[in-house]
Design an enzyme around this catalytic site. Structure first.
Site, mmCIF file in Angstrom:
data_model
loop_
_atom_site.group_PDB
_atom_site.id
_atom_site.type_symbol
_atom_site.label_atom_id
_atom_site.label_comp_id
_atom_site.label_asym_id
_atom_site.label_seq_id
_atom_site.Cartn_x
_atom_site.Cartn_y
_atom_site.Cartn_z
ATOM 1 N N TYR A 80 0.840 -1.215 0.000
ATOM 2 C CA TYR A 80 0.000 0.000 0.000
ATOM 3 C C TYR A 80 0.867 1.255 0.000
ATOM 4 C CZ TYR A 80 -3.693 3.255 1.177
ATOM 5 O OH TYR A 80 -4.585 4.303 1.140
ATOM 6 N N PHE A 132 -8.558 19.832 -24.757
ATOM 7 C CA PHE A 132 -9.026 18.457 -24.865
ATOM 8 C C PHE A 132 -10.312 18.378 -24.043
ATOM 9 C CE2 PHE A 132 -9.374 13.969 -23.750
ATOM 10 C CZ PHE A 132 -9.505 13.484 -25.036
ATOM 11 N N THR A 133 -11.209 17.452 -24.410
ATOM 12 C CA THR A 133 -12.550 17.421 -23.790
ATOM 13 C C THR A 133 -12.495 17.392 -22.262
ATOM 14 O OG1 THR A 133 -12.508 15.033 -24.123
ATOM 15 C CG2 THR A 133 -13.722 16.342 -25.752
ATOM 16 N N ASP A 223 0.826 18.944 -21.518
ATOM 17 C CA ASP A 223 0.103 17.674 -21.537
ATOM 18 C C ASP A 223 0.886 16.728 -22.451
ATOM 19 O OD1 ASP A 223 -1.549 15.517 -22.103
ATOM 20 O OD2 ASP A 223 -3.390 16.712 -22.176
ATOM 21 N N LYS A 266 -1.948 6.322 -22.905
ATOM 22 C CA LYS A 266 -1.325 6.631 -24.190
ATOM 23 C C LYS A 266 0.195 6.579 -24.024
ATOM 24 C CE LYS A 266 -5.095 9.716 -25.633
ATOM 25 N NZ LYS A 266 -5.550 9.239 -26.932
ATOM 26 N N ARG A 389 -15.489 13.473 -33.465
ATOM 27 C CA ARG A 389 -14.763 14.576 -32.854
ATOM 28 C C ARG A 389 -15.243 15.849 -33.524
ATOM 29 N NH1 ARG A 389 -12.196 12.844 -28.033
ATOM 30 N NH2 ARG A 389 -14.404 13.158 -27.774
ATOM 31 N N PHE A 455 -20.880 13.352 -25.238
ATOM 32 C CA PHE A 455 -20.501 12.405 -26.298
ATOM 33 C C PHE A 455 -20.281 10.997 -25.765
ATOM 34 C CE2 PHE A 455 -16.039 12.199 -25.117
ATOM 35 C CZ PHE A 455 -15.838 13.405 -24.458
#
Ligand code: F0G
Length: 482
Positions: A80, A132-133, A223, A266, A389, A455
């Protein structure tokens, strides 16, 4: 060597790996595909994986992992607090970016949640090359205002600009002058700018933006979720990096930014995410939120197995043979479609091939959701799942009116090292057929519309019975074939 990507001067991408584990996929008959997308509310996010032939929705959490990543998962240290796995990952990240502190989080949007809570005050402006969303939703949730300061060229679908993700320096200076630096919560650069078609940011631009932010004392956030594609383009489109080690590029990026965050679904081809900074004050403020929302500081909501895979995946991200694979396959698909006169975003970027639904379905108004309609039609015609998109991916304006997207795209993403060239040829074949019959594609309308990130879970219906007509045309042209 990435320059082996084409052989005999032909435009053929070359796989620099071999396949040693496979997953069977199904190609359902077209009538079943229509039934499946109907049950999914004509939203490709709601399809069942079993009904999909080629899943080109995203590269998120679905990239092929290397044998070394799987091997590393076995040595995960499950505790942990104080897990050795954490320290191994921390060391790899410090080596790649040269930043002092690392905070783990369960995925990219969890990082956005944390830094938005700490940095965004109501009424402040977050300047970014492009939103970005999930980033936009987290900034808006804290009362911030997202302002895009990307080059105008970013919206030019057919372009030859090598770095359409660059920030427009004039727009940056003007925004600082207009709002005053105290009203700017941060500037954010997104690598491999997702929503404009996976377009990269140049190092030249990062240097200039960093110089201005340092001068004005404004925090600069990077990012890095789509960093590997961006690195590939830095190498091949910026001559100064032609012979440079990729680590020199990542180190320089680290030196220019106040904070880097990433989705490891990613970057690093695993699952998870994290935030890096050398700013002690920011680190301490963000650190408090990790045990509250993510998990203890040495796992942050991630499985230690994934963290081990991430550590190896990140190191492999410095290898041109690995990171060239997505861009060269995207390029091959885009080139074939362009040759057939089919409108796609150019130059080809990373992440995926982006079809321009505005041109593809130029008979549909934006309020009929051309990108959503095209994603539906592609699935019916082929069993290929792409991602809308466009306007459906935008939130409505405060007064309830539709916020029409700058671009109406359908993304056919390439999970890293997953698809073969013959599968790419299948995509070309079916998209070409659909383009020939594009006048059959009709609009969509919402029947269930969530308020936030509609979306993902929204359900729609076709305007008229155009999906059935598409099936009839398919049967006419393809006979009994799937
Ligand atoms: N930033 C960028 C540039 C992204 O592309 C994503 C995710 C995130 C942040 C959020 O990361 O999903 O781990 O929470 N993009 C995925 C996509 C969902 O399909 O493009 P996450």
């Amino acid at each position: 060597m990435h320059n082996l990507k084409f052989f005999s001067g032909e435009n053929v991408p070359l796989e620099m790996h071999k396949v040693r584990m496979v997953q069977k996929i199904n190609l359902l008959p077209i009538e079943k595909r229509l039934q499946s997308i109907s049950e999914a509310g004509f939203n490709t996010f709601l399809l069942k994986n079993l009904d999909i032939f080629l899943d080109m929705l995203t590269d998120s959490g679905v990239n092929a992992m290397s044998e070394m990543q799987y091997a590393a998962m076995l040595q995960a240290d499950d505790s942990y607090a104080g897990s050795e796995t954490y320290y191994r990952l921390e060391k790899v990240l410090a080596d790649i970016f040269g930043m002092k502190y690392f905070l783990p989080a369960h995925q990219g949007r969890a990082c956005e949640h944390i830094f938005s809570q700490v940095m965004v005050k109501p009424g402040t402006h977050a300047l970014t090359n492009y939103h970005f969303t999930t980033t936009k939703a987290h900034i808006a949730r804290m009362g911030g205002i997202v302002e895009e300061i990307i080059l105008d060229e970013a919206f030019n679908i057919q372009s030859s600009h090598p770095f359409k993700g660059d920030i427009d320096i004039n727009k940056l200076n003007e925004a600082i002058k207009k709002h005053g630096k105290d009203k700017i919560c941060f500037v954010r650069i997104e690598a491999g700018t997702n929503l404009i078609g996976g377009q990269p940011v140049s190092m030249k631009n990062m240097r200039e933006v960093s110089r201005i932010c340092r001068k004005e004392n404004i925090k600069l956030i990077f990012d890095a979720s789509l960093l590997t594609d961006n690195l590939y383009f830095n190498k091949i489109r910026e001559p100064e990096f032609k012979d440079t080690d990729i680590k020199n590029i990542t180190r320089e990026i680290g030196s220019l930014m106040d904070m880097i965050y990433f989705s490891s679904r990613k970057l690093g081809a695993a699952r998870g995410g994290g935030i890096l900074t050398s700013d002690e004050d920011l680190f301490i403020k963000m650190r408090e939120l990790v045990p509250l929302f993510e998990g203890f500081l040495t796992y942050g909501g991630m499985s230690v197995r994934e963290m081990e895979a991430m550590a190896v995946g990140l190191q492999e991200s410095l290898d041109m043979d690995v990171i060239s694979q997505t861009p060269i396959f995207v390029e091959a698909l885009c080139n074939e479609l362009v040759e057939r006169g089919i409108p796609v975003v150019t130059p080809p970027g990373g992440l995926g091939c982006h079809l321009d639904a505005k041109q593809f379905c130029d008979h549909l108004p934006q309020t009929d959701y051309p990108s959503g309609a095209l994603a539906t039609a592609i699935f019916i015609a082929s069993g290929i799942r792409g991602m809308e998109r466009g306007t459906i991916s935008e939130a409505r304006n405060d007064d309830g009116s539709e916020h029409l997207a700058n671009m109406e795209l359908v993304r056919l993403a390439f999970p890293k090292r997953v698809f073969t060239l013959s599968q790419v040829k299948y995509v070309v074949d079916r998209v070409t057929w659909l383009y020939k019959h594009r006048s059959l594609i009709g609009g969509l309308e919402f029947v269930e519309e969530p308020k936030v990130l509609r979306f993902f879970l929204g359900r729609l219906k076709p305007k008229g019975d155009w999906p059935q007509n598409l099936v009839k045309q398919f049967r006419k042209d393809f006979g009994d074939s799937l």
